[in-house]
Scaffold this active site. Structure first.
Site, PDB file in Angstrom:
ATOM      1  N   ASN A 210      75.568  54.795 -70.874  1.00 39.26           N
ATOM      2  CA  ASN A 210      74.378  54.879 -70.031  1.00 39.26           C
ATOM      3  C   ASN A 210      74.493  56.085 -69.106  1.00 39.26           C
ATOM      4  O   ASN A 210      75.508  56.780 -69.109  1.00 39.26           O
ATOM      5  CB  ASN A 210      74.151  53.563 -69.266  1.00 39.26           C
ATOM      6  CG  ASN A 210      75.289  53.260 -68.316  1.00 39.26           C
ATOM      7  OD1 ASN A 210      75.496  53.973 -67.349  1.00 39.26           O
ATOM      8  ND2 ASN A 210      76.050  52.214 -68.611  1.00 39.26           N
ATOM      9  N   ASP A 279      75.399  45.664 -70.595  1.00 41.24           N
ATOM     10  CA  ASP A 279      75.042  44.245 -70.704  1.00 41.24           C
ATOM     11  C   ASP A 279      75.339  43.700 -72.094  1.00 41.24           C
ATOM     12  O   ASP A 279      75.497  42.497 -72.265  1.00 41.24           O
ATOM     13  CB  ASP A 279      73.557  44.059 -70.386  1.00 41.24           C
ATOM     14  CG  ASP A 279      73.267  44.411 -68.933  1.00 41.24           C
ATOM     15  OD1 ASP A 279      74.090  44.052 -68.071  1.00 41.24           O
ATOM     16  OD2 ASP A 279      72.234  45.049 -68.666  1.00 41.24           O
ATOM     17  N   LYS A 289      84.365  55.554 -89.532  1.00 36.27           N
ATOM     18  CA  LYS A 289      83.054  56.087 -89.179  1.00 36.27           C
ATOM     19  C   LYS A 289      81.988  55.538 -90.138  1.00 36.27           C
ATOM     20  O   LYS A 289      82.168  55.593 -91.368  1.00 36.27           O
ATOM     21  CB  LYS A 289      83.103  57.623 -89.257  1.00 36.27           C
ATOM     22  CG  LYS A 289      81.815  58.275 -88.825  1.00 36.27           C
ATOM     23  CD  LYS A 289      81.913  59.793 -88.899  1.00 36.27           C
ATOM     24  CE  LYS A 289      80.560  60.405 -88.605  1.00 36.27           C
ATOM     25  NZ  LYS A 289      80.536  61.835 -88.861  1.00 36.27           N
ATOM     26  N   ASP A 306      79.378  38.950 -67.122  1.00 34.02           N
ATOM     27  CA  ASP A 306      78.936  39.563 -65.866  1.00 34.02           C
ATOM     28  C   ASP A 306      80.110  39.586 -64.882  1.00 34.02           C
ATOM     29  O   ASP A 306      80.574  38.538 -64.433  1.00 34.02           O
ATOM     30  CB  ASP A 306      77.749  38.777 -65.294  1.00 34.02           C
ATOM     31  CG  ASP A 306      77.057  39.586 -64.203  1.00 34.02           C
ATOM     32  OD1 ASP A 306      77.726  39.925 -63.204  1.00 34.02           O
ATOM     33  OD2 ASP A 306      75.868  39.899 -64.363  1.00 34.02           O
ATOM     34  N   ILE A 307      80.565  40.796 -64.567  1.00 31.81           N
ATOM     35  CA  ILE A 307      81.757  40.923 -63.715  1.00 31.81           C
ATOM     36  C   ILE A 307      81.451  40.429 -62.292  1.00 31.81           C
ATOM     37  O   ILE A 307      82.230  39.677 -61.699  1.00 31.81           O
ATOM     38  CB  ILE A 307      82.268  42.389 -63.681  1.00 31.81           C
ATOM     39  CG1 ILE A 307      82.524  42.892 -65.110  1.00 31.81           C
ATOM     40  CG2 ILE A 307      83.541  42.500 -62.844  1.00 31.81           C
ATOM     41  CD1 ILE A 307      82.879  44.369 -65.202  1.00 31.81           C
ATOM     42  N   PHE A 323      75.001  46.338 -56.959  1.00 32.88           N
ATOM     43  CA  PHE A 323      74.023  47.427 -57.019  1.00 32.88           C
ATOM     44  C   PHE A 323      72.944  47.033 -58.023  1.00 32.88           C
ATOM     45  O   PHE A 323      73.194  46.282 -58.956  1.00 32.88           O
ATOM     46  CB  PHE A 323      74.689  48.733 -57.486  1.00 32.88           C
ATOM     47  CG  PHE A 323      75.217  49.556 -56.341  1.00 32.88           C
ATOM     48  CD1 PHE A 323      76.348  49.162 -55.656  1.00 32.88           C
ATOM     49  CD2 PHE A 323      74.567  50.716 -55.950  1.00 32.88           C
ATOM     50  CE1 PHE A 323      76.834  49.905 -54.593  1.00 32.88           C
ATOM     51  CE2 PHE A 323      75.046  51.476 -54.894  1.00 32.88           C
ATOM     52  CZ  PHE A 323      76.180  51.072 -54.214  1.00 32.88           C
ATOM     53  N   LYS A 337      68.554  39.187 -58.182  1.00 34.80           N
ATOM     54  CA  LYS A 337      69.984  39.365 -58.484  1.00 34.80           C
ATOM     55  C   LYS A 337      70.866  38.879 -57.344  1.00 34.80           C
ATOM     56  O   LYS A 337      71.915  38.284 -57.575  1.00 34.80           O
ATOM     57  CB  LYS A 337      70.289  40.857 -58.710  1.00 34.80           C
ATOM     58  CG  LYS A 337      70.271  41.233 -60.164  1.00 34.80           C
ATOM     59  CD  LYS A 337      70.390  42.709 -60.364  1.00 34.80           C
ATOM     60  CE  LYS A 337      69.414  43.083 -61.454  1.00 34.80           C
ATOM     61  NZ  LYS A 337      69.347  44.499 -61.688  1.00 34.80           N
ATOM     62  N   LYS A 341      73.263  35.995 -58.677  1.00 35.49           N
ATOM     63  CA  LYS A 341      74.682  36.326 -58.832  1.00 35.49           C
ATOM     64  C   LYS A 341      75.497  35.916 -57.601  1.00 35.49           C
ATOM     65  O   LYS A 341      76.692  36.160 -57.539  1.00 35.49           O
ATOM     66  CB  LYS A 341      74.850  37.826 -59.095  1.00 35.49           C
ATOM     67  CG  LYS A 341      74.119  38.307 -60.356  1.00 35.49           C
ATOM     68  CD  LYS A 341      74.612  39.683 -60.786  1.00 35.49           C
ATOM     69  CE  LYS A 341      73.773  40.217 -61.936  1.00 35.49           C
ATOM     70  NZ  LYS A 341      74.396  41.361 -62.615  1.00 35.49           N
TER      71      LYS A 341
HETATM   72  O1  C5P Z   1      71.938  42.650 -63.818  1.00 36.79           O
HETATM   73  P1  C5P Z   1      72.289  44.059 -63.594  1.00 36.79           P
HETATM   74  O2  C5P Z   1      73.205  44.618 -64.658  1.00 36.79           O
HETATM   75  O3  C5P Z   1      71.136  44.986 -63.361  1.00 36.79           O
HETATM   76  O4  C5P Z   1      73.105  44.054 -62.218  1.00 36.79           O
HETATM   77  C1  C5P Z   1      73.689  45.201 -61.710  1.00 36.79           C
HETATM   78  C2  C5P Z   1      74.888  44.814 -60.918  1.00 36.79           C
HETATM   79  O5  C5P Z   1      75.688  43.909 -61.682  1.00 36.79           O
HETATM   80  C3  C5P Z   1      75.806  45.991 -60.621  1.00 36.79           C
HETATM   81  O6  C5P Z   1      76.433  45.770 -59.368  1.00 36.79           O
HETATM   82  C4  C5P Z   1      76.821  45.941 -61.748  1.00 36.79           C
HETATM   83  O7  C5P Z   1      78.054  46.546 -61.371  1.00 36.79           O
HETATM   84  C5  C5P Z   1      76.957  44.448 -61.996  1.00 36.79           C
HETATM   85  N1  C5P Z   1      77.276  44.040 -63.369  1.00 36.79           N
HETATM   86  C6  C5P Z   1      78.507  43.483 -63.624  1.00 36.79           C
HETATM   87  N2  C5P Z   1      78.827  43.081 -64.894  1.00 36.79           N
HETATM   88  C7  C5P Z   1      77.933  43.212 -65.894  1.00 36.79           C
HETATM   89  C8  C5P Z   1      76.670  43.766 -65.654  1.00 36.79           C
HETATM   90  C9  C5P Z   1      76.373  44.180 -64.366  1.00 36.79           C
HETATM   91  O8  C5P Z   1      79.334  43.359 -62.707  1.00 36.79           O
HETATM   92  N3  C5P Z   1      78.293  42.831 -67.115  1.00 36.79           N
END
Ligand code: C5P
Length: 401
Positions: A210, A279, A289, A306-307, A323, A337, A341
């Site tokens: 990204n 995601d 390849k 989701d971390i 963020f 969010k 979260k």
């Molecule tokens: O839901 P979204 O991806 O838009 O949320 C963004 C926030 O979630 C950011 O702080 C990003 O570092 C965190 N995030 C995460 N793990 C993921 C996806 C997003 O910690 N797999």
């Protein structure tokens, strides 16, 4: 404005704004600082060492090779003496020399040799300031935690109008005083930060990535270290320099970032998730390849963990900041969010519009918490990062009260 316990090493380099150094020395002393001045050869063409010696009450140094001065206080002792280094005015040449680590005159050597925080106040013709070489040098310095005060905009000595004016002495003293206040704000606090994109491999040569540059997260790490925090930075694949005083762990994928975060999490006081974590990740990675034989192809993707949500579910949990990069309905998605979260704070920025976002050096953040919000910027990512951390320190103090 209080600089009572500060020993300020003032570096003066050779531009017309050097005449303002005289007033600056007075204002620094009025604020309570002890001041020692170091001049470059160019600076002495604009203002005499005698003037700055009389105003600072200390001998002015201008050479690495002055045996008498070295016998009184060697340059390494001088570098250790300083609690703050301020280079004002900082010319384009001085910025270039500091950015590239020169050590062939007294000022550049002192900046390398000191452990004290360094600030520069650029002053030059507006074209010279706008030149990509100068901007790249300033970005390098910022990336290493050097604070940049100004420049201001307006009439210039060369007759042009634009950004490149040295800030006024009063403005420089108050910038230094806020640096002093900020440097104690996160003293001893442990901060874990993620930054940059993640790359999810499809085969040995292709990946899903990204547009995150990592600049915002790195700016947050540099600002946290400057505010006295013990900072660990888990970085996705970016080629940015590691800010001074920051411990960095490099990762590539979302799974690696999760593992590194969970490993570093115990004992952390604040977690700031600035990384743009993928995601979805390919369900399987081809070991060779993939050849373009079919007319079209599909890649099956699995959801990543989701971390942020994993961190907020931990016990004990740190103060958690997320963020949100959104192209539309910023507040709606950010607040969603924040709640979903379980975050303490969320910093949202609008991407896909001018004046901020992924690759830019400037940013505007809209920060939301359960019963409040604040807009930070527009300003450089370095300044916005400091403002964000000051807000985090404030909200965390309220949460712990
Ligand atoms: O839901 P979204 O991806 O838009 O949320 C963004 C926030 O979630 C950011 O702080 C990003 O570092 C965190 N995030 C995460 N793990 C993921 C996806 C997003 O910690 N797999």
């Amino acid at each position: 404005m209080c600089l009572r316990d500060e020993r300020v090493l003032l570096g003066v380099s050779g531009g017309i704004a050097a005449y303002k150094a005289a007033e600056l020395v007075r204002r620094l002393r009025d604020a309570g600082a002890q001041v020692r001045v170091v001049m470059t050869d160019g600076a002495k063409r604009f203002i005499t060492p005698l003037t700055l010696q009389a105003l600072s009450g200390n001998p002015v140094r201008d050479s690495l090779w002055d045996e008498g001065a070295e016998a009184a206080m060697g340059h390494i002792e001088l570098a250790r003496w300083a609690t703050r280094v301020l280079v004002a005015p900082a010319t384009a040449d001085t910025l270039a020399r500091l950015a590239h680590g020169h050590a062939d005159d007294l000022l550049s050597t002192l900046v390398l040799a000191t452990a004290a925080p360094v600030a520069v106040a650029p002053a030059m013709n507006q074209q010279m300031w706008a030149h990509p070489a100068t901007q790249a040098n300033v970005a390098l310095l910022r990336g290493r935690g050097v604070q940049v005060f100004g420049p201001g905009a307006g009439d210039q000595a060369c007759g042009e109008v634009g950004p490149g004016r040295l800030l006024e002495p009063d403005e420089l003293v108050s910038a230094l005083a806020s640096q002093v206040r900020a440097s104690a704000m996160l003293a001893g606090v442990r901060v874990l930060i993620t930054a940059g994109p993640t790359f999810e491999d499809i085969d040995p040569v292709r990946f899903i990535g990204n547009r995150s540059s990592g600049k915002m997260g790195f700016a947050v790490a540099a600002a946290a270290a400057a505010m006295g925090a013990e900072v660990s930075l888990i970085a996705g694949p970016v080629a940015l320099p590691t800010p001074v005083g920051v411990a960095r762990i490099n990762v590539r994928s979302a799974a690696q970032m999760l593992a590194a975060v969970m490993d570093a999490l115990p004992g952390q006081d604040i977690y700031i998730g600035a990384a743009a974590v993928a995601d979805y990740t390919p369900a399987c990675v081809a070991d060779k390849k993939i050849k373009k034989t079919a007319a079209d192809m599909a890649v099956a993707l699995d959801r990543t963990t989701d971390i942020l949500a994993t961190v907020t579910a931990a016990t004990p949990r740190p103060f958690v900041v997320g963020f949100a990069a959104e192209t539309h309905d910023l507040e709606h998605y950010a607040r969603d969010k924040l709640q979903r979260k379980g975050l303490d704070l969320i910093a949202a920025n609008q991407v896909g519009c001018a004046g901020g976002g992924f690759e830019a050096d400037c940013n505007t953040l809209q920060v939301f918490w359960a019963d409040g919000e604040r807009t930070l910027g527009p300003d450089s990512k370095a300044v916005v990062a400091q403002q964000l951390l000051a807000l985090v320190a404030e909200r965390r103090a309220m949460a712990n009260a």
